[in-house]
Structures are given as structure tokens and as C-alpha cells.
Design a protein around this motif. Sequence first.
Motif, PDB file in Angstrom:
ATOM      1  N   ALA A  59      50.278  74.960 -33.703  1.00 37.35           N
ATOM      2  CA  ALA A  59      50.106  73.484 -34.353  1.00 37.35           C
ATOM      3  C   ALA A  59      48.992  72.912 -34.239  1.00 37.35           C
ATOM      4  CB  ALA A  59      51.459  72.743 -34.218  1.00 37.35           C
ATOM      5  N   HIS A  60      48.451  72.203 -35.334  1.00 44.01           N
ATOM      6  CA  HIS A  60      47.147  71.732 -35.042  1.00 44.01           C
ATOM      7  C   HIS A  60      47.582  70.052 -35.487  1.00 44.01           C
ATOM      8  CE1 HIS A  60      44.652  74.781 -33.937  1.00 44.01           C
ATOM      9  NE2 HIS A  60      45.221  75.678 -34.921  1.00 44.01           N
ATOM     10  N   ASP A  61      46.926  68.988 -34.784  1.00 44.84           N
ATOM     11  CA  ASP A  61      47.330  67.758 -35.258  1.00 44.84           C
ATOM     12  C   ASP A  61      45.781  67.066 -35.270  1.00 44.84           C
ATOM     13  OD1 ASP A  61      48.385  65.246 -35.673  1.00 44.84           O
ATOM     14  OD2 ASP A  61      48.769  64.671 -33.500  1.00 44.84           O
ATOM     15  N   ILE A  62      45.313  66.850 -36.624  1.00 37.42           N
ATOM     16  CA  ILE A  62      44.258  66.115 -36.808  1.00 37.42           C
ATOM     17  C   ILE A  62      44.549  64.622 -36.612  1.00 37.42           C
ATOM     18  CG2 ILE A  62      42.503  65.562 -38.583  1.00 37.42           C
ATOM     19  CD1 ILE A  62      43.096  68.222 -39.736  1.00 37.42           C
ATOM     20  N   GLN A  63      43.614  64.016 -35.865  1.00 39.15           N
ATOM     21  CA  GLN A  63      43.692  62.564 -35.725  1.00 39.15           C
ATOM     22  C   GLN A  63      42.331  61.792 -36.215  1.00 39.15           C
ATOM     23  OE1 GLN A  63      44.287  62.619 -31.382  1.00 39.15           O
ATOM     24  NE2 GLN A  63      46.400  63.180 -31.620  1.00 39.15           N
ATOM     25  N   ILE A 103      40.262  66.934 -42.977  1.00 37.98           N
ATOM     26  CA  ILE A 103      41.678  65.901 -43.222  1.00 37.98           C
ATOM     27  C   ILE A 103      41.991  66.361 -44.783  1.00 37.98           C
ATOM     28  CG2 ILE A 103      42.026  63.626 -43.340  1.00 37.98           C
ATOM     29  CD1 ILE A 103      40.052  63.226 -40.869  1.00 37.98           C
ATOM     30  N   ASP A 123      43.824  69.361 -44.740  1.00 40.10           N
ATOM     31  CA  ASP A 123      45.121  69.394 -44.250  1.00 40.10           C
ATOM     32  C   ASP A 123      46.183  68.592 -45.221  1.00 40.10           C
ATOM     33  OD1 ASP A 123      46.781  69.595 -41.621  1.00 40.10           O
ATOM     34  OD2 ASP A 123      46.625  67.360 -41.652  1.00 40.10           O
ATOM     35  N   SER A 145      49.500  70.663 -46.540  1.00 38.32           N
ATOM     36  CA  SER A 145      50.741  69.941 -46.109  1.00 38.32           C
ATOM     37  C   SER A 145      51.563  69.748 -47.620  1.00 38.32           C
ATOM     38  CB  SER A 145      50.725  68.692 -45.370  1.00 38.32           C
ATOM     39  OG  SER A 145      51.889  68.082 -45.334  1.00 38.32           O
TER      40      SER A 145
END
Length: 112
Positions: A2-6, A85, A88, A92
Motif C-alpha cells: 500500500a502507498h499513501d500519498i500525503q 495525486i 491516485d 481509486s
Amino acid sequence: MAHDIQPEGIHSTLVRVAGDGQILDTAAVAARTAGDEISGAFGTASTAQTAFSVFWSQRSGTGERISNLILHQASCVADAADAFIESDGIMSSDGRSALGSLADIVVPEDEG
């Protein structure tokens, strides 16, 4: 995996880098101005003035070139982050749509 773009973290980092680039640019302009002033401060020592002028003319813009490079690189990272972003969000959304359509599939009954 899992990757979480912040986005907030990316933005915060880029703002700091841009601020450092601006500080460097201000210092570079001041250094150029000071070097230019020194070039004219040798009075009658024309050989020294010529030598310094040749030396300085090749280096006077170095700081500004470096700050421009930093700001350009920060801009490239910002563009890449925006693309990630956006992608993503699209992935999603597409994933949710695909999962929604899978819910409509009826599993065949066992024939055995």
C-alpha cells in the motif's frame, strides 16, 4: 503493498525548498552586487582590477544559477506530485467502480 500519498507533506516540503531557493537567490544577488562593486574599487591598480574582473565575470552568476536550478527542480517535483495525486484519485475511483460492478455478478450454483 500500500502507498499513501500525503499532499500536505509534499506541499510543506516544497514550500520549504522554495523558501530556501529564494533565500539563496537573495544572497546570490547580494554577492553579485558586492563583487561588481569590488571590481570597481581597485583605483589605479589596473592589473589587479583586470585580474579580478576576469575572475569575477566567470563566477558572478553562479549563485543565481544554483538558486534557479533549485527552484526549477522543486517545480518539477511539484508537477510530478500533482500527476501522482491525480492518478491516485483516478485509480481509486476506477477501482471503486469496478468493485461495484463485481457486486452484480451472480455466482453459478454448484452442479455437483
